[in-house]
Enzyme design. Structure first.
Site, PDB file in Angstrom:
ATOM      1  CG  HIS A 178      -1.938   1.099   1.109  1.00  0.00           C
ATOM      2  ND1 HIS A 178      -3.260   0.969   1.345  1.00  0.00           N
ATOM      3  CD2 HIS A 178      -1.865   2.228   0.866  1.00  0.00           C
ATOM      4  CE1 HIS A 178      -4.089   1.748   1.335  1.00  0.00           C
ATOM      5  NE2 HIS A 178      -3.165   2.884   0.949  1.00  0.00           N
ATOM      6  CG  HIS A 212      -1.532   6.392  -2.226  1.00  0.00           C
ATOM      7  ND1 HIS A 212      -2.745   6.327  -3.119  1.00  0.00           N
ATOM      8  CD2 HIS A 212      -1.628   5.567  -0.977  1.00  0.00           C
ATOM      9  CE1 HIS A 212      -3.298   5.654  -2.298  1.00  0.00           C
ATOM     10  NE2 HIS A 212      -2.861   5.428  -0.935  1.00  0.00           N
ATOM     11  NE  ARG A 229       1.613  21.859 -12.849  1.00  0.00           N
ATOM     12  CZ  ARG A 229       2.001  23.241 -12.661  1.00  0.00           C
ATOM     13  NH1 ARG A 229       2.514  24.152 -13.525  1.00  0.00           N
ATOM     14  NH2 ARG A 229       1.908  23.795 -11.352  1.00  0.00           N
ATOM     15  N   GLY A 243      -9.376   8.311  -1.338  1.00  0.00           N
ATOM     16  CA  GLY A 243     -10.053   9.688  -1.276  1.00  0.00           C
ATOM     17  C   GLY A 243     -11.184   9.743  -0.096  1.00  0.00           C
ATOM     18  CG  HIS A 245      -7.720   3.796   0.447  1.00  0.00           C
ATOM     19  ND1 HIS A 245      -7.500   3.683  -0.911  1.00  0.00           N
ATOM     20  CD2 HIS A 245      -6.729   4.417   1.193  1.00  0.00           C
ATOM     21  CE1 HIS A 245      -6.143   3.684  -1.056  1.00  0.00           C
ATOM     22  NE2 HIS A 245      -5.720   4.276   0.218  1.00  0.00           N
ATOM     23  CD  GLU A 258      -7.203   6.695   5.474  1.00  0.00           C
ATOM     24  OE1 GLU A 258      -7.861   6.403   4.247  1.00  0.00           O
ATOM     25  OE2 GLU A 258      -6.116   7.004   5.239  1.00  0.00           O
ATOM     26  CG  ASP A 269      -1.533   5.639   3.136  1.00  0.00           C
ATOM     27  OD1 ASP A 269      -1.846   5.336   1.741  1.00  0.00           O
ATOM     28  OD2 ASP A 269      -2.414   6.151   3.770  1.00  0.00           O
TER      29      ASP A 269
HETATM   30  N1  HPA Z   1      -6.767   7.458   1.951  1.00  0.00           N
HETATM   31  C1  HPA Z   1      -7.420   8.028   1.113  1.00  0.00           C
HETATM   32  N2  HPA Z   1      -7.081   8.498   0.150  1.00  0.00           N
HETATM   33  C2  HPA Z   1      -5.506   8.672  -0.189  1.00  0.00           C
HETATM   34  C3  HPA Z   1      -4.770   8.021   0.659  1.00  0.00           C
HETATM   35  C4  HPA Z   1      -5.262   7.422   1.803  1.00  0.00           C
HETATM   36  O1  HPA Z   1      -4.867   6.528   2.709  1.00  0.00           O
HETATM   37  N3  HPA Z   1      -3.504   7.963   0.159  1.00  0.00           N
HETATM   38  C5  HPA Z   1      -3.558   8.659  -0.728  1.00  0.00           C
HETATM   39  N4  HPA Z   1      -4.931   9.154  -1.065  1.00  0.00           N
HETATM   40 ZN    ZN Z   2      -3.833   4.926   0.914  1.00  0.00          ZN
END
Ligand code: HPA
Ligand code: ZN
Length: 352
Positions: A25, A27, A77, A175, A202, A205, A291
């Site tokens: 996990h 990004h 971009r 999101g 997700h 959280e 994350d």
């Molecule tokens: N949660 C929601 N949106 C996100 C996250 C997350 O952990 N990381 C990047 N965008």
């Molecule tokens: Zn995430």
């Protein structure tokens, strides 16, 4: 220190760091170190300093985090920008002995900004190829943004399906979890799965246990991003364990987005409040992840360091590290190869 210089007399932590790891996990957009953001801004004719980026990154609540994420992704971009970030991410992974990662791309954000997702993705794939030949195996997740709604998510899924044979393995959604219900996205997930993609969500959280339950029962998620809300619902914990649905746990993220404090109904939370050990003891498959490591000032190695502070024993930590390969979206033969390499290295380092 390279692992070949390690001996069984070295500290357990040093030997553990030398083990091959999986990151499930992360990004890509959250791996941009302040220096990288400054470099991108400079190319775009903007003067920015690292401390400004660090200040933007220093969030304590979820909405501030989403704002910071939106802000930093605005510097991505063109394909060349993604190339720079993908190279630096790969270097950071190899430096930590990460040998396998499923990396999330915010394709929903690319589409919102009217970017060519395929062009970005092809540039990224080319950029990481040299690192893949150095032992880093990458697969990709295309993430929709929940608050953008089902039509936008469907576009993300369509792009993901188109690029499936180029390395996209799953469709996910991040999101604002509270913005829209899972039911709106059921058809999109069914379309993605019917076309060979795995299902990620997700959930739990900042949302409650029902958000996790809906991700499992309505969207048929195969792993859950975060899922910490499940700690409040023993039946849900049992369901996750029974169906072998893994939680991708990101402890530092949960502190820095305020997600953990929110579940506790407090202004602040600390590591000792984290439900990870309870999930582990309940038999829920777990992986430990970063994350958005640059935004949260962490790394996979640091997240693993936290597990001892959370009260887990060395063999338990080993089993979490090994278990991440189990949760990976890989064919069984490739999974076994990673297990064998993990075990062989663990044995060579006297960690078993
Ligand atoms: N949660 C929601 N949106 C996100 C996250 C997350 O952990 N990381 C990047 N965008
Ligand atoms: Zn995430």
């Amino acid at each position: 220190m390279s692992s070949s210089q390690l001996f069984s007399g070295d500290s357990w932590a040093a030997r553990f760091r030398a083990l091959p790891k999986a990151e499930l996990h992360v990004h890509l957009e959250g791996t941009m170190e302040p220096a990288t953001v400054v470099a991108l801004a400079k190319n775009q004719g903007e003067t920015l300093d690292e401390s400004t980026v660090a200040t933007r990154y220093a969030t304590r609540d979820f909405n501030a985090f989403l704002e910071a994420y939106k802000w930093v992704t605005s510097y991505l971009r063109a394909p060349a920008d993604y190339v720079l970030v993908a190279r630096r991410m790969s270097e950071q992974m190899l430096a930590q002995n990460v040998v396998y990662a499923e990396v999330t791309l915010s394709a929903g954000v690319m589409l919102l900004r009217k970017q060519d997702v395929e062009a970005n993705f092809c540039a990224i794939r080319e950029a990481v190829a040299p690192y893949e030949s150095r032992g880093l195996h990458l697969q990709w997740i295309f993430d929709a943004v929940r608050q953008f709604g089902a039509a936008a998510a469907r576009e993300v899924a369509r792009c993901a399906v188109k690029l499936r044979d180029a390395g996209v393995v799953a469709f996910g959604m991040g999101g604002d979890e509270l913005a829209r219900p899972a039911s709106e996205f059921r058809k999109v997930y069914d379309y993605a799965a019917a076309n060979g993609l795995r299902r990620l969500v997700h959930a739990g959280e900042i949302g409650g246990p029902d958000s996790v339950r809906h991700a499992v029962e309505i969207l048929r998620a195969e792993r859950i991003g975060h899922g910490i809300a499940a700690a409040a619902d023993p039946n849900l914990m049992a369901l996750l364990a029974e169906r072998f649905i893994g939680l991708e746990i990101c402890p530092t993220s949960n502190l820095r987005t305020g997600a953990l404090a929110q579940h506790l109904g407090r202004a602040n939370a600390s590591l000792s409040d984290h439900p990870l050990p309870r999930f582990f003891h309940a038999g829920i498959p777990l992986s430990v992840s970063t994350d958005d490591p640059a935004m949260f000032g962490t790394s996979l190695a640091s997240e693993f360091d936290l597990l001892e502070q959370m009260g887990l024993g060395k063999q338990q930590i080993m089993s979490i590290a090994e278990g991440a390969f189990h949760g990976a979206f890989l064919p069984a033969s490739e999974q076994s190869a990673f297990f064998e390499a993990f075990r062989a290295k663990a044995e060579a380092l006297s960690l078993l």
